[in-house]
Scaffold this motif. Structure first.
Motif, PDB file in Angstrom:
ATOM      1  N   ALA A 116      -5.567  -2.441  -3.458  1.00  0.00           N
ATOM      2  CA  ALA A 116      -4.581  -3.526  -2.729  1.00  0.00           C
ATOM      3  C   ALA A 116      -5.173  -4.873  -3.377  1.00  0.00           C
ATOM      4  O   ALA A 116      -6.624  -4.809  -3.157  1.00  0.00           O
ATOM      5  CB  ALA A 116      -4.326  -3.343  -1.288  1.00  0.00           C
TER       6      ALA A 116
ATOM      7  N   GLU B 186     -11.099   2.848   0.425  1.00  0.00           N
ATOM      8  CA  GLU B 186     -10.670   4.265   0.396  1.00  0.00           C
ATOM      9  C   GLU B 186     -11.012   4.682  -0.584  1.00  0.00           C
ATOM     10  O   GLU B 186     -11.099   4.290  -1.601  1.00  0.00           O
ATOM     11  CB  GLU B 186      -9.244   3.963   1.203  1.00  0.00           C
TER      12      GLU B 186
ATOM     13  N   ARG C 199      -5.771   1.148  -0.008  1.00  0.00           N
ATOM     14  CA  ARG C 199      -6.669   0.091   0.647  1.00  0.00           C
ATOM     15  C   ARG C 199      -8.148   0.171   0.149  1.00  0.00           C
ATOM     16  O   ARG C 199      -8.703   1.055   0.047  1.00  0.00           O
ATOM     17  CB  ARG C 199      -6.680   0.159   2.118  1.00  0.00           C
TER      18      ARG C 199
ATOM     19  N   GLU D 171      -7.131 -11.870   1.064  1.00  0.00           N
ATOM     20  CA  GLU D 171      -7.980 -10.580   0.885  1.00  0.00           C
ATOM     21  C   GLU D 171      -9.157 -10.856   1.863  1.00  0.00           C
ATOM     22  O   GLU D 171      -9.597 -11.928   1.839  1.00  0.00           O
ATOM     23  CB  GLU D 171      -8.175 -10.286  -0.420  1.00  0.00           C
TER      24      GLU D 171
ATOM     25  N   VAL E 164       0.731  -1.088   0.011  1.00  0.00           N
ATOM     26  CA  VAL E 164       0.037   0.052  -0.059  1.00  0.00           C
ATOM     27  C   VAL E 164       0.899   1.347   0.064  1.00  0.00           C
ATOM     28  O   VAL E 164       1.720   1.296   0.869  1.00  0.00           O
ATOM     29  CB  VAL E 164      -1.015   0.109   1.041  1.00  0.00           C
TER      30      VAL E 164
END
Length: 422
Positions: free
Chosen positions: A135, A112, A109, A197, A82
């Motif tokens: 990400a 966001e 991220r 994830e 990130v």
């Protein structure tokens, strides 16, 4: 693979530390098992090692947290990249001249807000670009969208960070993985690290938070407890009906040549058929209501309980039967005082297996037109990729199933105290 290697390493290390370290210092047992002189091969001498159980559960929890970035564990596997990075591509014009340009990447991220940055285009016919990507995600970079010479002019990307690349190929750099499509565009994926994830595997705290949320607000018009109640109700009713029919049938097959010959082809034919394969027939015959689900669970338990009871009868030592006959026992007395007590261990083992199969079957049965139930909750959540609800449902089913298994083991220890001793 890495998780499996870590798990095996923890298993081996824990075994050596507990078996050769902790237990030699702390163990001072003087119970029935510890005083035995011969234990290897004796099933009654094998008891769950509490140290192993605790370490096993803690290890799974720590691995789960470490590979999901959980705030509840102190150690984490490397996470996804990130931040800001960049890679350079080399464009070649139709006349063979080349020029380099830089693609500035902002990795944010997921969830966001991220706006693309403006960067100076630079000199030459290949111009610098900027892109943003989440990400664990990838993005298509049309590097020639602002170049003076585009693919229509015969210009093509021939290298990324000095590594040659062709359509259909890919290269891996410090910035991430860059693949080239068949049409010459670049597909960029930032380094993902070793963490999962959240959409695939959320951290433990997310599952716990979802549990409390569903407990308060319910899910799909029913409370969490109603979903679990109906699943448990279906399992218990189907299992009890299967046991009520399967145990007497198994006894009859174990004691009568006629019953054995009549039902053996049926039982052996149905035994390998998975209950899920019967769902279409059950729906056609009994509909999609509660009756059909209970019939499916009944069939799931029936054959297991039948085989368990038959095996229990077949496993009775003939010397005990002869001893009972020599003392003048009737057939009913032999059945009641010899065959039934000695077959109970096999029946309880079959009951535990049948209960597990019923739990697996009820989830699948509730996938078909069910309004409530743990299986329905998991199925609906999976459609919307609510993995935290899916995992929550799986954990609750496992906990309830494990609780039932413990109760059955306690009942077996109370009702069959002679198991493994006679």
């Amino acid at each position: 693979m890495i998780i499996l290697v870590i798990y095996i390493a923890v298993f081996v290390l824990s075994f050596l530390v507990v078996r050769w370290g902790v237990k030699r210092v702390l163990q001072a047992r003087r119970d029935f098992t510890s005083l035995k002189t011969v234990t290897f091969g004796d099933e009654s001498a094998v008891r769950p090692d509490r140290w192993a159980s605790v370490i096993s559960v803690v290890t799974i929890f720590l691995l789960w947290g470490a590979f999901t970035g959980s705030k509840w564990v102190p150690i984490h596997a490397p996470g996804p990249f990130v931040g800001d990075t960049a890679f350079t591509y080399t464009a070649e014009a139709e006349d063979g001249s080349r020029d380099d340009a830089t693609v500035h990447v902002h990795v944010f991220r997921v969830g966001e807000e991220a706006a693309e940055r403006e960067v100076p285009p630079g000199e030459g016919f290949a111009k610098d670009d900027s892109v943003s990507v989440g990400a664990w995600r990838s993005t298509l970079v049309r590097v020639d969208r602002n170049d003076e010479l585009t693919r229509k002019d015969g210009a093509n990307v021939v290298a990324v960070d000095g590594q040659p690349i062709t359509p259909g190929g890919e290269v891996t750099t410090d910035a991430g993985r860059i693949a080239m499509t068949a049409k010459g565009s670049l597909n960029y994926a930032p380094p993902t690290g070793m963490q999962m994830e959240p959409i695939w595997l959320p951290p433990p705290e997310a599952v716990v938070a979802r549990f409390f949320e569903v407990s308060r607000e319910g899910y799909q018009n029913f409370t969490l407890w109603e979903h679990l109640y109906w699943s448990l109700f279906r399992v218990i009713v189907g299992f009890v009906l299967g046991a009520l029919v399967g145990i007497p049938l198994g006894f009859a097959m174990g004691l009568s040549n006629w019953f054995r010959g009549w039902f053996d082809p049926i039982v052996e034919f149905m035994r390998p058929v998975p209950p899920l394969a019967l769902i279409p027939l059950v729906i056609i015959w009994a509909g999609i209501g509660e009756t059909g689900k209970i019939i499916l669970l009944f069939l799931a338990a029936l054959w297991i309980m039948t085989i368990a009871a038959r095996a229990g009868v077949s496993g009775v030592a003939i010397s005990k039967v002869h001893a009972a006959y020599s003392l003048g026992a009737s057939r009913w007395q032999i059945l009641r005082h010899v065959i039934m007590p000695n077959s109970l261990p096999e029946i309880f083992t079959g009951a535990r297996v049948a209960m597990g199969v019923c739990w697996g079957t009820v989830v699948a049965a509730e996938l078909v037109a069910a309004e409530k139930g743990a299986g329905m909750m998991i199925m609906v959540a999976s459609r919307f990729q609510l993995t935290d609800i899916v995992i929550m449902g799986i954990i609750l089913i496992g906990v309830i199933g494990y609780g039932i298994d413990i109760l059955m083991r306690k009942a077996e220890a109370w009702l069959v105290p002679w198991k493994g001793r006679v």
